[in-house]
Design a protein around this motif. Structure first.
Motif, PDB file in Angstrom:
ATOM      1  N   GLU A   1      -1.437   0.525   1.041  1.00  0.00           N
ATOM      2  CA  GLU A   1      -0.395  -0.298   0.449  1.00  0.00           C
ATOM      3  C   GLU A   1       0.932   0.436   0.275  1.00  0.00           C
ATOM      4  O   GLU A   1       1.993  -0.172   0.319  1.00  0.00           O
ATOM      5  N   ARG A   2       0.854   1.756   0.064  1.00  0.00           N
ATOM      6  CA  ARG A   2       2.104   2.485  -0.206  1.00  0.00           C
ATOM      7  C   ARG A   2       2.341   3.631   0.770  1.00  0.00           C
ATOM      8  O   ARG A   2       3.379   3.684   1.442  1.00  0.00           O
ATOM      9  N   ARG A   3       1.377   4.551   0.870  1.00  0.00           N
ATOM     10  CA  ARG A   3       1.629   5.771   1.637  1.00  0.00           C
ATOM     11  C   ARG A   3       1.877   5.501   3.114  1.00  0.00           C
ATOM     12  O   ARG A   3       2.839   6.008   3.695  1.00  0.00           O
ATOM     13  N   GLU A  58      -4.505   2.451  -2.241  1.00  0.00           N
ATOM     14  CA  GLU A  58      -3.158   2.966  -2.489  1.00  0.00           C
ATOM     15  C   GLU A  58      -2.554   3.499  -1.202  1.00  0.00           C
ATOM     16  O   GLU A  58      -1.345   3.363  -0.954  1.00  0.00           O
ATOM     17  N   GLU A  92       5.246   3.734   3.851  1.00  0.00           N
ATOM     18  CA  GLU A  92       6.371   4.646   3.627  1.00  0.00           C
ATOM     19  C   GLU A  92       6.479   5.668   4.750  1.00  0.00           C
ATOM     20  O   GLU A  92       7.584   5.947   5.249  1.00  0.00           O
ATOM     21  N   ARG A 138      -8.124  -2.690   1.059  1.00  0.00           N
ATOM     22  CA  ARG A 138      -6.819  -2.198   0.637  1.00  0.00           C
ATOM     23  C   ARG A 138      -6.973  -1.039  -0.346  1.00  0.00           C
ATOM     24  O   ARG A 138      -7.823  -1.073  -1.223  1.00  0.00           O
TER      25      ARG A 138
END
Length: 264
Positions: A194-196, A191, A199, A189
């Protein structure tokens, strides 16, 4: 009979959210399976040479198999990491990243089918990091996409990337089927996973499921083990090992005094 030497397996990666826990699981398995004397982990945040040189200087094994825990070569793995490896006193065998191991295809299919079964009316999307200047991430993604088109029943298998075309944010409009699953081509995992990626996939719109990175899946351990055994065979039985891309990197990449890292 070949003389006995001490051997170490060195797993190298950027320090991400769950990387150490994941790599420790692989290390425990590999210590039992590979027959090396030690399995060591080396993680860094941004500067491989300055962050890893003291750890590498302290390594005492006569032979070190150094494996980057990533899908494909990046700027770090073709420059900073091999430069840092020059601080190891023993003989270093720099291994290929995991990206073109057939075991990865198995993991991708398992991860995908857990979320969306493979049928002619469903799609599989492979999400890579990508590179604006190097081909390695695209080559790895295309390799597995081709295998999955042959070996699975998904109606289509597509690839996309965070920093090159086709981009993650556009892939939703390229999917032909009403249901799809996206699998990130990442070991642990980050960033980005988990986020980009969520989104940019606009997961809240529905229609696309999202799988976890590879993590501590046993087939990833198999891929690492296979690469180490390949390097062992090359080291003791084939001079072509010295001509590999990775061997060239360890010969030519060195810290230099002008960077504040080398020794005058």
């Amino acid at each position: 009979m070949l003389p006995m030497t001490t051997e170490s397996l060195l797993l190298i990666s950027r320090d991400t959210r769950s990387s150490r826990e994941v790599f420790e699981t692989h290390a425990d398995r590999l210590e039992r399976r590979t027959g090396v004397d030690t399995v060591e982990l080396a993680t860094y945040e941004s500067e491989p040479v300055s962050e890893l040189r003291d750890q590498f200087r302290a390594m005492s094994a006569e032979t070190v198999y150094a494996l980057p825990m990533c899908m494909a070569h990046s700027y770090d793995t073709v420059d900073g990491v091999p430069a840092a490896l020059s601080y190891i006193s023993g003989e270093v065998h720099y291994c290929e990243p995991l990206g073109q191991s057939p075991a990865i295809t198995d993991v991708l299919l398992e991860k995908a089918s857990t979320h969306v079964p493979a049928t002619g009316e469903t799609s599989l999307v492979l999400v890579g990091f990508g590179s604006s200047s190097k081909p390695y991430h695209r080559q790895a993604a295309n390799y597995h996409a081709a295998r999955l088109r042959e070996q699975s029943d998904y109606g289509e298998v597509l690839t996309c990337y965070l920093i090159q075309n086709p981009t993650v944010e556009c892939i939703r409009y390229n999917v032909s089927n009403p249901r799809a699953v996206a699998v990130p081509l990442f070991v642990s995992r980050t960033e980005a996973t988990e986020r980009r990626v969520p989104e940019e996939l606009e997961l809240d719109r529905g229609g696309i499921e999202y799988a976890d990175p590879f993590g501590d899946h046993p087939r990833i351990t198999d891929a690492i083990h296979a690469e180490v055994e390949k390097q062992r065979a090359l080291a003791y039985g084939d001079t072509s090992a010295s001509r590999s891309f990775e061997a060239q990197l360890t010969r030519t990449c060195r810290p230099v005094a002008t960077d504040g890292e080398g020794v005058l």
